[in-house]
Design a protein around this motif. Structure first.
Motif, mmCIF file in Angstrom:
data_model
loop_
_atom_site.group_PDB
_atom_site.id
_atom_site.type_symbol
_atom_site.label_atom_id
_atom_site.label_comp_id
_atom_site.label_asym_id
_atom_site.label_seq_id
_atom_site.Cartn_x
_atom_site.Cartn_y
_atom_site.Cartn_z
ATOM 1 N N ILE A 186 0.713 -1.277 0.079
ATOM 2 C CA ILE A 186 -0.013 -0.127 0.039
ATOM 3 C C ILE A 186 0.810 1.274 -0.091
ATOM 4 O O ILE A 186 1.838 1.532 1.078
ATOM 5 N N PRO A 187 0.787 2.227 -0.960
ATOM 6 C CA PRO A 187 1.534 3.180 -1.018
ATOM 7 C C PRO A 187 1.429 4.291 0.185
ATOM 8 O O PRO A 187 0.315 4.260 0.835
ATOM 9 N N ALA A 188 2.404 5.239 0.413
ATOM 10 C CA ALA A 188 2.316 6.258 1.244
ATOM 11 C C ALA A 188 1.303 7.078 1.130
ATOM 12 O O ALA A 188 0.869 7.396 0.079
ATOM 13 N N GLY A 189 0.618 7.522 2.174
ATOM 14 C CA GLY A 189 -0.761 8.454 2.023
ATOM 15 C C GLY A 189 -1.864 7.579 2.060
ATOM 16 O O GLY A 189 -2.739 7.707 3.176
ATOM 17 N N LEU A 190 -2.059 6.459 1.267
ATOM 18 C CA LEU A 190 -3.118 5.548 1.254
ATOM 19 C C LEU A 190 -2.871 4.678 2.669
ATOM 20 O O LEU A 190 -3.817 4.267 3.148
ATOM 21 N N LEU A 191 -1.803 4.457 2.835
ATOM 22 C CA LEU A 191 -1.521 3.468 3.979
ATOM 23 C C LEU A 191 -2.265 4.281 5.245
ATOM 24 O O LEU A 191 -2.724 3.548 6.302
ATOM 25 N N GLY A 192 -1.947 5.438 5.284
ATOM 26 C CA GLY A 192 -2.384 6.233 6.532
ATOM 27 C C GLY A 192 -4.044 6.024 6.488
ATOM 28 O O GLY A 192 -4.550 6.021 7.741
ATOM 29 N N LEU A 193 -4.625 6.102 5.314
ATOM 30 C CA LEU A 193 -5.996 6.037 5.441
ATOM 31 C C LEU A 193 -6.540 4.573 5.988
ATOM 32 O O LEU A 193 -7.333 4.609 6.488
ATOM 33 N N ILE A 194 -5.754 3.596 5.483
ATOM 34 C CA ILE A 194 -6.063 2.269 5.962
ATOM 35 C C ILE A 194 -5.930 2.127 7.070
ATOM 36 O O ILE A 194 -6.749 1.416 7.816
ATOM 37 N N ILE A 195 -4.801 2.606 7.877
ATOM 38 C CA ILE A 195 -4.675 2.580 9.453
ATOM 39 C C ILE A 195 -5.699 3.263 10.129
ATOM 40 O O ILE A 195 -6.013 2.953 11.119
ATOM 41 N N SER A 196 -6.143 4.343 9.450
ATOM 42 C CA SER A 196 -7.197 5.029 10.374
ATOM 43 C C SER A 196 -8.530 4.275 10.257
ATOM 44 O O SER A 196 -9.232 4.356 11.183
ATOM 45 N N ALA A 197 -8.680 3.507 8.999
ATOM 46 C CA ALA A 197 -10.059 2.795 9.101
ATOM 47 C C ALA A 197 -9.734 1.497 9.919
ATOM 48 O O ALA A 197 -10.844 1.334 10.791
ATOM 49 N N ILE A 198 -8.663 0.907 10.229
ATOM 50 C CA ILE A 198 -8.359 0.023 11.263
ATOM 51 C C ILE A 198 -8.808 0.605 12.738
ATOM 52 O O ILE A 198 -9.263 -0.043 13.555
ATOM 53 N N LEU A 199 -8.048 1.596 12.934
ATOM 54 C CA LEU A 199 -8.172 2.422 14.061
ATOM 55 C C LEU A 199 -9.651 2.664 14.210
ATOM 56 O O LEU A 199 -10.101 2.547 15.683
ATOM 57 N N SER A 200 -10.372 3.252 13.595
ATOM 58 C CA SER A 200 -11.755 3.117 13.667
ATOM 59 C C SER A 200 -12.443 2.211 14.045
ATOM 60 O O SER A 200 -13.300 2.296 14.793
#
Length: 521
Positions: free
Chosen positions: A349-363
Protein backbone atom coordinates in the motif's frame (compact mmCIF):
# COMPACT_ATOMS: atom_id res chain seq x y z
CA UNK A 1 8.01 4.08 12.64
CA UNK A 2 10.12 2.37 10.00
CA UNK A 3 7.25 1.34 7.72
CA UNK A 4 5.32 4.59 7.81
CA UNK A 5 6.02 7.72 5.80
CA UNK A 6 5.33 11.30 6.84
CA UNK A 7 1.99 11.56 4.94
CA UNK A 8 0.74 8.41 6.72
CA UNK A 9 1.76 9.73 10.13
CA UNK A 10 0.07 13.07 9.44
CA UNK A 11 -3.20 11.39 8.38
CA UNK A 12 -3.23 9.13 11.45
CA UNK A 13 -2.45 12.08 13.73
CA UNK A 14 -5.25 14.15 12.19
CA UNK A 15 -7.69 11.27 12.65
CA UNK A 16 -6.82 10.73 16.32
CA UNK A 17 -6.94 14.45 17.11
CA UNK A 18 -10.27 14.66 15.28
CA UNK A 19 -11.75 11.86 17.41
CA UNK A 20 -10.63 13.57 20.61
CA UNK A 21 -12.04 16.84 19.25
CA UNK A 22 -15.41 15.16 18.76
CA UNK A 23 -15.35 14.12 22.40
CA UNK A 24 -14.68 17.70 23.52
CA UNK A 25 -17.44 19.01 21.23
CA UNK A 26 -20.10 16.73 22.69
CA UNK A 27 -18.82 17.20 26.24
CA UNK A 28 -20.68 20.54 26.30
CA UNK A 29 -24.00 18.66 26.03
CA UNK A 30 -23.33 16.09 28.74
CA UNK A 31 -24.86 17.83 31.73
CA UNK A 32 -27.00 14.90 32.93
CA UNK A 33 -26.72 11.11 33.12
CA UNK A 34 -29.56 10.81 30.57
CA UNK A 35 -27.56 12.82 28.04
CA UNK A 36 -24.42 10.77 28.70
CA UNK A 37 -26.15 7.38 28.42
CA UNK A 38 -29.12 7.96 26.06
CA UNK A 39 -28.36 11.25 24.24
CA UNK A 40 -31.79 12.30 25.56
CA UNK A 41 -33.45 10.06 22.93
CA UNK A 42 -32.74 12.37 19.99
CA UNK A 43 -30.56 10.28 17.64
CA UNK A 44 -32.24 9.48 14.25
CA UNK A 45 -32.75 5.83 13.33
CA UNK A 46 -30.41 5.90 10.31
CA UNK A 47 -27.54 7.12 12.50
CA UNK A 48 -28.26 4.45 15.10
CA UNK A 49 -28.28 1.79 12.35
CA UNK A 50 -24.87 2.89 11.09
CA UNK A 51 -23.68 2.99 14.68
CA UNK A 52 -24.83 -0.59 15.28
CA UNK A 53 -23.14 -1.62 12.03
CA UNK A 54 -19.89 -0.01 13.15
CA UNK A 55 -20.15 -1.77 16.51
CA UNK A 56 -20.47 -5.14 14.74
CA UNK A 57 -17.64 -4.22 12.36
CA UNK A 58 -14.88 -4.11 14.95
CA UNK A 59 -11.20 -4.77 14.32
CA UNK A 60 -12.10 -8.41 15.07
CA UNK A 61 -13.92 -8.29 11.73
CA UNK A 62 -11.46 -6.01 9.96
CA UNK A 63 -8.43 -8.15 10.81
CA UNK A 64 -9.81 -11.41 12.22
CA UNK A 65 -12.18 -12.27 9.37
CA UNK A 66 -9.58 -11.95 6.55
CA UNK A 67 -7.18 -13.95 8.73
CA UNK A 68 -9.83 -16.61 9.28
CA UNK A 69 -10.69 -16.79 5.56
CA UNK A 70 -6.98 -17.01 4.72
CA UNK A 71 -6.35 -19.80 7.24
CA UNK A 72 -9.44 -21.87 6.54
CA UNK A 73 -12.55 -21.01 4.48
CA UNK A 74 -15.80 -19.04 4.59
CA UNK A 75 -17.34 -21.15 7.35
CA UNK A 76 -17.44 -18.15 9.70
CA UNK A 77 -19.60 -16.21 7.21
CA UNK A 78 -22.54 -18.36 8.29
CA UNK A 79 -22.54 -16.16 11.40
CA UNK A 80 -23.68 -13.24 9.22
CA UNK A 81 -26.36 -15.37 7.56
CA UNK A 82 -27.96 -15.94 10.97
CA UNK A 83 -28.45 -12.23 11.61
CA UNK A 84 -31.78 -11.61 9.78
CA UNK A 85 -33.76 -14.06 11.94
CA UNK A 86 -32.28 -12.65 15.15
CA UNK A 87 -33.01 -9.11 13.89
CA UNK A 88 -36.64 -10.04 13.13
CA UNK A 89 -37.14 -11.32 16.68
CA UNK A 90 -35.41 -8.25 18.12
CA UNK A 91 -37.43 -5.72 16.12
CA UNK A 92 -40.74 -7.49 16.83
CA UNK A 93 -40.28 -8.30 20.52
CA UNK A 94 -37.12 -6.90 22.13
CA UNK A 95 -37.28 -3.27 20.95
CA UNK A 96 -40.92 -2.75 22.07
CA UNK A 97 -40.14 -4.54 25.35
CA UNK A 98 -37.22 -2.28 26.27
CA UNK A 99 -38.90 0.90 25.05
CA UNK A 100 -41.91 0.15 27.24
CA UNK A 101 -39.72 -0.66 30.25
CA UNK A 102 -38.06 2.74 30.12
CA UNK A 103 -35.00 1.82 32.22
CA UNK A 104 -31.70 2.56 30.50
CA UNK A 105 -30.16 -0.66 31.83
CA UNK A 106 -30.99 -3.88 29.99
CA UNK A 107 -30.98 -5.81 33.27
CA UNK A 108 -33.44 -3.94 35.48
CA UNK A 109 -36.31 -6.11 34.25
CA UNK A 110 -34.57 -9.27 35.48
CA UNK A 111 -34.77 -8.04 39.05
CA UNK A 112 -38.46 -7.28 38.60
CA UNK A 113 -39.01 -10.76 37.15
CA UNK A 114 -36.83 -12.99 39.34
CA UNK A 115 -35.16 -10.89 42.02
CA UNK A 116 -31.89 -9.13 42.78
CA UNK A 117 -29.71 -12.17 42.12
CA UNK A 118 -30.87 -12.40 38.48
CA UNK A 119 -29.97 -8.80 37.74
CA UNK A 120 -26.57 -9.20 39.40
CA UNK A 121 -25.85 -12.45 37.55
CA UNK A 122 -26.63 -10.86 34.16
CA UNK A 123 -24.56 -7.78 34.98
CA UNK A 124 -21.50 -9.88 35.87
CA UNK A 125 -21.88 -11.91 32.65
CA UNK A 126 -22.22 -8.72 30.60
CA UNK A 127 -19.20 -6.99 32.13
CA UNK A 128 -17.03 -10.09 31.61
CA UNK A 129 -18.22 -10.22 27.98
CA UNK A 130 -17.26 -6.58 27.45
CA UNK A 131 -13.82 -7.08 28.97
CA UNK A 132 -13.28 -10.02 26.59
CA UNK A 133 -14.54 -7.91 23.69
CA UNK A 134 -12.33 -4.92 24.48
CA UNK A 135 -9.33 -7.16 25.09
CA UNK A 136 -9.69 -8.97 21.77
CA UNK A 137 -10.10 -5.65 19.93
CA UNK A 138 -7.02 -4.14 21.61
CA UNK A 139 -5.11 -7.31 20.72
CA UNK A 140 -6.28 -7.23 17.11
CA UNK A 141 -5.30 -3.60 16.55
CA UNK A 142 -1.91 -4.16 18.18
CA UNK A 143 -1.13 -7.07 15.81
CA UNK A 144 -1.68 -4.83 12.80
CA UNK A 145 0.06 -1.70 14.02
CA UNK A 146 3.08 -3.63 15.30
CA UNK A 147 3.75 -4.90 11.78
CA UNK A 148 3.42 -1.35 10.42
CA UNK A 149 5.32 0.61 13.05
CA UNK A 150 7.67 -1.90 14.74
CA UNK A 151 6.40 -0.51 18.04
CA UNK A 152 5.77 -3.15 20.78
CA UNK A 153 2.19 -4.35 21.06
CA UNK A 154 1.95 -3.28 24.68
CA UNK A 155 2.95 0.31 23.81
CA UNK A 156 0.37 0.43 21.01
CA UNK A 157 -2.41 -0.72 23.34
CA UNK A 158 -1.52 1.85 25.98
CA UNK A 159 -1.36 4.78 23.53
CA UNK A 160 -4.58 3.74 21.82
CA UNK A 161 -6.28 3.20 25.15
CA UNK A 162 -5.48 6.74 26.29
CA UNK A 163 -6.96 8.28 23.13
CA UNK A 164 -10.11 6.17 23.30
CA UNK A 165 -10.65 6.87 27.00
CA UNK A 166 -10.36 10.63 26.49
CA UNK A 167 -12.95 10.94 23.73
CA UNK A 168 -15.36 8.42 25.29
CA UNK A 169 -15.28 10.07 28.73
CA UNK A 170 -15.73 13.54 27.29
CA UNK A 171 -18.40 12.80 24.69
CA UNK A 172 -20.67 10.15 26.16
CA UNK A 173 -22.99 8.01 24.02
CA UNK A 174 -23.72 10.83 21.55
CA UNK A 175 -20.04 11.15 20.66
CA UNK A 176 -19.79 7.36 20.42
CA UNK A 177 -22.75 7.13 18.03
CA UNK A 178 -21.81 9.99 15.70
CA UNK A 179 -18.16 8.98 15.51
CA UNK A 180 -19.29 5.41 14.74
CA UNK A 181 -21.35 6.77 11.84
CA UNK A 182 -18.18 8.28 10.36
CA UNK A 183 -16.08 5.28 11.30
CA UNK A 184 -18.50 2.87 9.63
CA UNK A 185 -18.03 4.72 6.33
CA UNK A 186 -14.23 4.89 6.76
CA UNK A 187 -13.98 1.17 7.56
CA UNK A 188 -16.03 0.10 4.56
CA UNK A 189 -14.09 2.38 2.21
CA UNK A 190 -10.79 1.09 3.63
CA UNK A 191 -11.81 -2.54 3.09
CA UNK A 192 -12.82 -1.85 -0.50
CA UNK A 193 -9.50 -0.13 -1.12
CA UNK A 194 -7.52 -3.07 0.27
CA UNK A 195 -9.42 -5.53 -1.93
CA UNK A 196 -8.77 -3.39 -5.01
CA UNK A 197 -5.02 -3.23 -4.28
CA UNK A 198 -4.79 -7.00 -3.77
CA UNK A 199 -6.70 -7.94 -6.93
CA UNK A 200 -4.83 -5.32 -8.96
CA UNK A 201 -1.54 -7.12 -8.20
CA UNK A 202 -2.85 -10.55 -9.25
CA UNK A 203 -2.00 -11.41 -12.87
CA UNK A 204 -5.51 -12.73 -13.56
CA UNK A 205 -7.35 -10.42 -11.19
CA UNK A 206 -10.57 -11.84 -9.76
CA UNK A 207 -10.18 -14.95 -11.93
CA UNK A 208 -7.10 -15.93 -9.92
CA UNK A 209 -9.02 -15.52 -6.65
CA UNK A 210 -11.91 -17.65 -7.92
CA UNK A 211 -9.59 -20.28 -9.38
CA UNK A 212 -7.34 -20.69 -6.34
CA UNK A 213 -10.25 -20.41 -3.92
CA UNK A 214 -12.26 -23.05 -5.74
CA UNK A 215 -9.31 -25.44 -6.06
CA UNK A 216 -8.44 -25.21 -2.35
CA UNK A 217 -12.09 -25.15 -1.14
CA UNK A 218 -11.71 -21.66 0.34
CA UNK A 219 -15.34 -20.74 -0.40
CA UNK A 220 -16.77 -23.62 1.64
CA UNK A 221 -19.32 -22.70 4.31
CA UNK A 222 -18.48 -25.89 6.22
CA UNK A 223 -19.88 -29.39 6.16
CA UNK A 224 -23.67 -29.68 6.04
CA UNK A 225 -23.69 -32.90 8.05
CA UNK A 226 -25.27 -32.68 11.50
CA UNK A 227 -21.88 -32.67 13.15
CA UNK A 228 -21.66 -30.63 16.37
CA UNK A 229 -18.11 -31.64 17.31
CA UNK A 230 -16.43 -29.43 14.70
CA UNK A 231 -17.10 -26.03 13.16
CA UNK A 232 -19.76 -27.24 10.73
CA UNK A 233 -22.29 -25.07 8.91
CA UNK A 234 -24.90 -25.83 11.59
CA UNK A 235 -22.61 -25.13 14.54
CA UNK A 236 -21.79 -21.64 13.24
CA UNK A 237 -25.42 -21.01 12.25
CA UNK A 238 -26.72 -21.90 15.72
CA UNK A 239 -23.87 -20.01 17.38
CA UNK A 240 -24.54 -16.95 15.23
CA UNK A 241 -28.27 -17.00 15.88
CA UNK A 242 -27.88 -17.23 19.66
CA UNK A 243 -25.03 -14.72 19.90
CA UNK A 244 -26.92 -12.24 17.69
CA UNK A 245 -30.05 -12.84 19.77
CA UNK A 246 -27.93 -11.95 22.77
CA UNK A 247 -26.52 -8.89 21.01
CA UNK A 248 -29.90 -7.50 20.01
CA UNK A 249 -31.73 -8.66 23.13
CA UNK A 250 -29.36 -8.53 26.13
CA UNK A 251 -26.26 -6.53 25.18
CA UNK A 252 -26.29 -3.08 26.76
CA UNK A 253 -24.42 -1.72 23.70
CA UNK A 254 -27.54 -2.33 21.60
CA UNK A 255 -30.29 -1.82 24.19
CA UNK A 256 -28.85 1.59 25.03
CA UNK A 257 -29.28 2.63 21.39
CA UNK A 258 -32.94 1.62 21.42
CA UNK A 259 -33.43 4.27 24.09
CA UNK A 260 -31.40 6.84 22.14
CA UNK A 261 -33.93 6.73 19.26
CA UNK A 262 -36.79 9.27 19.25
CA UNK A 263 -39.41 6.54 18.66
CA UNK A 264 -39.91 2.79 18.67
CA UNK A 265 -40.25 2.80 14.89
CA UNK A 266 -36.85 4.49 14.50
CA UNK A 267 -35.27 1.99 16.90
CA UNK A 268 -36.64 -0.96 14.89
CA UNK A 269 -35.37 0.57 11.66
CA UNK A 270 -31.89 0.91 13.14
CA UNK A 271 -31.74 -2.86 13.76
CA UNK A 272 -32.68 -3.68 10.17
CA UNK A 273 -30.34 -1.08 8.68
CA UNK A 274 -27.48 -2.66 10.62
CA UNK A 275 -28.32 -6.09 9.16
CA UNK A 276 -28.80 -4.80 5.59
CA UNK A 277 -25.30 -3.27 5.65
CA UNK A 278 -23.39 -5.82 7.72
CA UNK A 279 -24.34 -9.02 5.88
CA UNK A 280 -22.86 -7.92 2.50
CA UNK A 281 -20.06 -5.89 4.13
CA UNK A 282 -18.81 -8.90 6.10
CA UNK A 283 -18.70 -10.87 2.84
CA UNK A 284 -16.26 -8.24 1.57
CA UNK A 285 -13.83 -9.12 4.36
CA UNK A 286 -14.04 -12.84 3.61
CA UNK A 287 -13.27 -12.10 -0.03
CA UNK A 288 -10.26 -10.06 1.12
CA UNK A 289 -8.96 -13.09 3.04
CA UNK A 290 -9.37 -15.41 0.05
CA UNK A 291 -7.74 -12.84 -2.24
CA UNK A 292 -4.77 -12.64 0.13
CA UNK A 293 -4.55 -16.44 0.05
CA UNK A 294 -4.41 -16.37 -3.76
CA UNK A 295 -1.86 -13.55 -3.72
CA UNK A 296 0.54 -15.18 -1.25
CA UNK A 297 0.29 -18.52 -3.03
CA UNK A 298 1.90 -16.73 -5.96
CA UNK A 299 4.59 -15.29 -3.66
CA UNK A 300 5.83 -18.18 -1.44
CA UNK A 301 8.91 -16.22 -0.35
CA UNK A 302 6.74 -13.51 1.21
CA UNK A 303 4.61 -16.15 2.90
CA UNK A 304 7.72 -17.74 4.42
CA UNK A 305 8.65 -14.36 5.92
CA UNK A 306 5.27 -14.26 7.69
CA UNK A 307 5.79 -17.79 9.01
CA UNK A 308 9.20 -16.82 10.36
CA UNK A 309 7.75 -13.75 12.08
CA UNK A 310 4.91 -15.75 13.69
CA UNK A 311 7.36 -18.47 14.74
CA UNK A 312 9.72 -15.92 16.31
CA UNK A 313 6.87 -14.44 18.35
CA UNK A 314 5.81 -17.87 19.60
CA UNK A 315 9.41 -18.77 20.40
CA UNK A 316 10.05 -15.53 22.30
CA UNK A 317 6.76 -15.84 24.20
CA UNK A 318 7.61 -19.42 25.16
CA UNK A 319 4.30 -20.79 23.83
CA UNK A 320 5.96 -23.43 21.62
CA UNK A 321 9.18 -25.39 22.20
CA UNK A 322 11.88 -25.72 19.54
CA UNK A 323 13.88 -23.47 17.24
CA UNK A 324 12.30 -20.68 15.20
CA UNK A 325 12.93 -22.66 11.99
CA UNK A 326 11.26 -25.79 13.35
CA UNK A 327 8.27 -23.81 14.65
CA UNK A 328 7.88 -22.02 11.30
CA UNK A 329 7.78 -25.34 9.44
CA UNK A 330 5.08 -26.73 11.72
CA UNK A 331 2.80 -23.68 11.62
CA UNK A 332 -0.57 -24.03 9.92
CA UNK A 333 -2.22 -21.18 7.97
CA UNK A 334 -4.77 -20.54 10.72
CA UNK A 335 -1.89 -19.84 13.13
CA UNK A 336 -0.52 -16.88 11.18
CA UNK A 337 -3.57 -15.75 9.20
CA UNK A 338 -4.02 -12.60 11.32
CA UNK A 339 -0.56 -11.39 10.24
CA UNK A 340 -1.11 -11.64 6.48
CA UNK A 341 -3.12 -8.47 5.89
CA UNK A 342 -0.77 -6.24 7.93
CA UNK A 343 2.15 -7.71 5.96
CA UNK A 344 0.43 -6.90 2.65
CA UNK A 345 -0.25 -3.37 3.85
CA UNK A 346 3.42 -2.85 4.71
CA UNK A 347 4.64 -4.16 1.37
CA UNK A 348 2.08 -2.97 -1.15
CA UNK A 349 0.00 0.00 0.00
CA UNK A 350 1.57 3.32 -1.07
CA UNK A 351 2.33 6.18 1.30
CA UNK A 352 -0.71 8.30 2.07
CA UNK A 353 -3.13 5.50 1.30
CA UNK A 354 -1.52 3.46 4.08
CA UNK A 355 -2.42 6.21 6.53
CA UNK A 356 -6.05 6.03 5.40
CA UNK A 357 -6.11 2.26 5.81
CA UNK A 358 -4.60 2.47 9.30
CA UNK A 359 -7.20 5.10 10.18
CA UNK A 360 -9.88 2.66 9.04
CA UNK A 361 -8.43 -0.06 11.29
CA UNK A 362 -8.16 2.40 14.17
CA UNK A 363 -11.77 3.43 13.65
CA UNK A 364 -12.82 -0.22 13.77
CA UNK A 365 -11.11 -0.62 17.12
CA UNK A 366 -12.15 2.71 18.58
CA UNK A 367 -15.85 2.33 17.79
CA UNK A 368 -16.03 -1.09 19.46
CA UNK A 369 -13.99 -0.20 22.53
CA UNK A 370 -15.67 3.17 23.12
CA UNK A 371 -19.10 1.56 22.83
CA UNK A 372 -18.14 -1.16 25.33
CA UNK A 373 -16.68 1.42 27.73
CA UNK A 374 -19.81 3.57 27.69
CA UNK A 375 -22.23 0.66 28.08
CA UNK A 376 -20.13 -0.95 30.83
CA UNK A 377 -20.00 2.35 32.74
CA UNK A 378 -23.77 2.70 32.34
CA UNK A 379 -24.42 -0.80 33.67
CA UNK A 380 -22.03 -0.30 36.59
CA UNK A 381 -23.69 3.00 37.54
CA UNK A 382 -27.30 1.81 37.17
CA UNK A 383 -27.02 -1.82 38.31
CA UNK A 384 -24.25 -1.74 40.88
CA UNK A 385 -23.57 1.76 42.25
CA UNK A 386 -27.16 3.06 42.34
CA UNK A 387 -28.56 -0.34 43.32
CA UNK A 388 -26.18 -1.35 46.11
CA UNK A 389 -23.91 1.53 47.07
CA UNK A 390 -25.79 4.84 46.88
CA UNK A 391 -29.38 4.58 45.58
CA UNK A 392 -30.37 8.24 46.00
CA UNK A 393 -27.67 10.09 44.10
CA UNK A 394 -27.71 13.55 42.58
CA UNK A 395 -27.13 14.32 38.89
CA UNK A 396 -23.58 15.49 39.54
CA UNK A 397 -22.79 12.35 41.52
CA UNK A 398 -24.14 10.17 38.68
CA UNK A 399 -21.93 11.95 36.17
CA UNK A 400 -18.86 11.57 38.37
CA UNK A 401 -19.45 7.83 38.75
CA UNK A 402 -20.02 7.48 34.98
CA UNK A 403 -16.74 9.26 34.24
CA UNK A 404 -14.74 7.18 36.72
CA UNK A 405 -16.33 3.90 35.59
CA UNK A 406 -15.65 4.70 31.91
CA UNK A 407 -11.97 5.22 32.63
CA UNK A 408 -11.79 2.12 34.82
CA UNK A 409 -13.35 -0.18 32.23
CA UNK A 410 -11.12 1.28 29.52
CA UNK A 411 -8.05 0.42 31.59
CA UNK A 412 -9.37 -3.06 32.43
CA UNK A 413 -10.07 -3.74 28.75
CA UNK A 414 -6.54 -2.66 27.91
CA UNK A 415 -5.11 -5.04 30.52
CA UNK A 416 -7.22 -7.88 29.08
CA UNK A 417 -5.71 -7.15 25.65
CA UNK A 418 -2.20 -7.26 27.10
CA UNK A 419 -2.97 -10.68 28.59
CA UNK A 420 -3.96 -12.01 25.14
CA UNK A 421 -0.58 -11.32 23.50
CA UNK A 422 0.66 -14.53 21.85
CA UNK A 423 -2.77 -16.04 21.13
CA UNK A 424 -3.51 -17.71 17.76
CA UNK A 425 -6.62 -16.08 16.31
CA UNK A 426 -8.30 -12.91 17.52
CA UNK A 427 -11.64 -14.03 16.04
CA UNK A 428 -11.48 -17.44 17.73
CA UNK A 429 -10.72 -15.81 21.10
CA UNK A 430 -13.67 -13.45 20.85
CA UNK A 431 -16.13 -16.10 19.67
CA UNK A 432 -15.18 -18.51 22.45
CA UNK A 433 -15.22 -16.00 25.31
CA UNK A 434 -18.43 -14.30 24.19
CA UNK A 435 -20.18 -17.67 23.95
CA UNK A 436 -19.09 -18.62 27.47
CA UNK A 437 -20.22 -15.40 29.18
CA UNK A 438 -23.36 -14.72 27.11
CA UNK A 439 -25.00 -18.14 27.38
CA UNK A 440 -26.15 -17.78 30.97
CA UNK A 441 -27.70 -14.33 30.77
CA UNK A 442 -29.46 -15.01 27.45
CA UNK A 443 -31.02 -18.20 28.83
CA UNK A 444 -32.24 -16.39 31.93
CA UNK A 445 -33.65 -13.50 29.89
CA UNK A 446 -35.54 -15.82 27.53
CA UNK A 447 -36.87 -17.83 30.48
CA UNK A 448 -38.38 -14.70 32.00
CA UNK A 449 -39.76 -13.54 28.66
CA UNK A 450 -41.17 -16.84 27.34
CA UNK A 451 -42.15 -18.86 30.40
CA UNK A 452 -44.79 -16.74 32.10
CA UNK A 453 -45.33 -19.27 34.93
CA UNK A 454 -41.66 -19.63 35.97
CA UNK A 455 -40.83 -18.30 39.41
CA UNK A 456 -37.72 -17.22 41.27
CA UNK A 457 -36.90 -20.73 42.56
CA UNK A 458 -37.34 -22.20 39.07
CA UNK A 459 -34.96 -19.64 37.60
CA UNK A 460 -32.33 -20.20 40.31
CA UNK A 461 -32.36 -23.97 39.78
CA UNK A 462 -32.23 -23.63 35.98
CA UNK A 463 -29.40 -21.10 36.12
CA UNK A 464 -27.32 -23.28 38.45
CA UNK A 465 -27.75 -26.26 36.14
CA UNK A 466 -27.03 -24.15 33.06
CA UNK A 467 -23.89 -22.71 34.66
CA UNK A 468 -22.62 -26.19 35.46
CA UNK A 469 -23.24 -27.25 31.85
CA UNK A 470 -21.33 -24.18 30.58
CA UNK A 471 -18.42 -24.96 32.93
CA UNK A 472 -18.44 -28.62 31.79
CA UNK A 473 -18.17 -27.52 28.16
CA UNK A 474 -15.63 -24.77 28.89
CA UNK A 475 -13.13 -26.63 31.05
CA UNK A 476 -12.67 -30.15 29.61
CA UNK A 477 -8.96 -30.17 30.47
CA UNK A 478 -9.81 -30.25 34.18
CA UNK A 479 -11.31 -33.71 33.76
CA UNK A 480 -8.53 -36.32 34.26
CA UNK A 481 -7.52 -38.46 31.28
CA UNK A 482 -8.90 -41.62 32.87
CA UNK A 483 -12.32 -39.96 32.81
CA UNK A 484 -11.94 -38.50 29.33
CA UNK A 485 -15.28 -40.04 28.30
CA UNK A 486 -16.92 -37.45 30.57
CA UNK A 487 -15.52 -34.54 28.58
CA UNK A 488 -17.84 -32.52 26.37
CA UNK A 489 -17.84 -33.81 22.77
CA UNK A 490 -19.30 -30.55 21.42
CA UNK A 491 -17.48 -27.78 19.61
CA UNK A 492 -16.87 -24.75 21.84
CA UNK A 493 -19.14 -22.56 19.69
CA UNK A 494 -22.00 -24.72 20.98
CA UNK A 495 -21.49 -23.43 24.53
CA UNK A 496 -23.91 -20.51 24.16
CA UNK A 497 -26.42 -22.71 22.32
CA UNK A 498 -26.51 -25.54 24.86
CA UNK A 499 -26.08 -23.25 27.87
CA UNK A 500 -28.98 -21.02 26.80
CA UNK A 501 -31.30 -23.92 25.97
CA UNK A 502 -30.44 -25.70 29.24
CA UNK A 503 -31.55 -22.73 31.32
CA UNK A 504 -34.63 -21.99 29.21
CA UNK A 505 -35.89 -25.58 28.95
CA UNK A 506 -35.00 -26.60 32.51
CA UNK A 507 -36.72 -23.55 34.00
CA UNK A 508 -39.79 -24.03 31.82
CA UNK A 509 -40.00 -27.75 32.66
CA UNK A 510 -39.70 -27.13 36.41
CA UNK A 511 -42.43 -24.48 36.21
CA UNK A 512 -44.77 -26.85 34.36
CA UNK A 513 -44.11 -29.73 36.78
CA UNK A 514 -44.75 -27.45 39.74
CA UNK A 515 -48.00 -26.19 38.21
CA UNK A 516 -49.09 -29.74 37.44
CA UNK A 517 -48.29 -30.84 40.97
CA UNK A 518 -50.30 -27.93 42.39
CA UNK A 519 -53.35 -28.86 40.29
CA UNK A 520 -53.24 -32.50 41.40
CA UNK A 521 -53.24 -31.61 45.09
Amino acid sequence: MSNLHLPDIVIIFIYLVGMIGVGFYFSRKNKTASQFTKASGKIPGWALGLSLYATFLSSNTFLGVPGKAFGSNWNAYVFSLSMPLAAWIASKYFVPFYRSQGAVSAYTNLEQRFGTWARTYAVVCFLLTQLARMGSVFFGIAISLQALTQVPMSTIMILMGICIIIYTVMGGIEAVIWTEVVQGVIKTFGAGLILYLIVRDLPGGFRDVISVGTTDHKFSLGTLSLNFTESSFWVVLFYGFFINLNNFGMDQNYVQRYHAAPSEKQARRSVWLCVYIYVPASLLFFFIGTSLYAYYNLHPGMLNDIRQLAAAEKHNAGHVAGSVADIATSLKPNEYGDKVMPDFMVRKIPAGLLGLIISAILSAAMSSISSSMNSSATVFTEDIFKRYIQPNTTGKKDMKVLYIATVAFGLLGMCTGLAMIGAKSVLDIWWELSGIFAGGMLGLFLLGLISKTSRNADAITATLIGTLVILWMTLPSFIPDRFCFLRSPFHKNMIIVIGTLTILLTGSLIAKLRAKSARSV
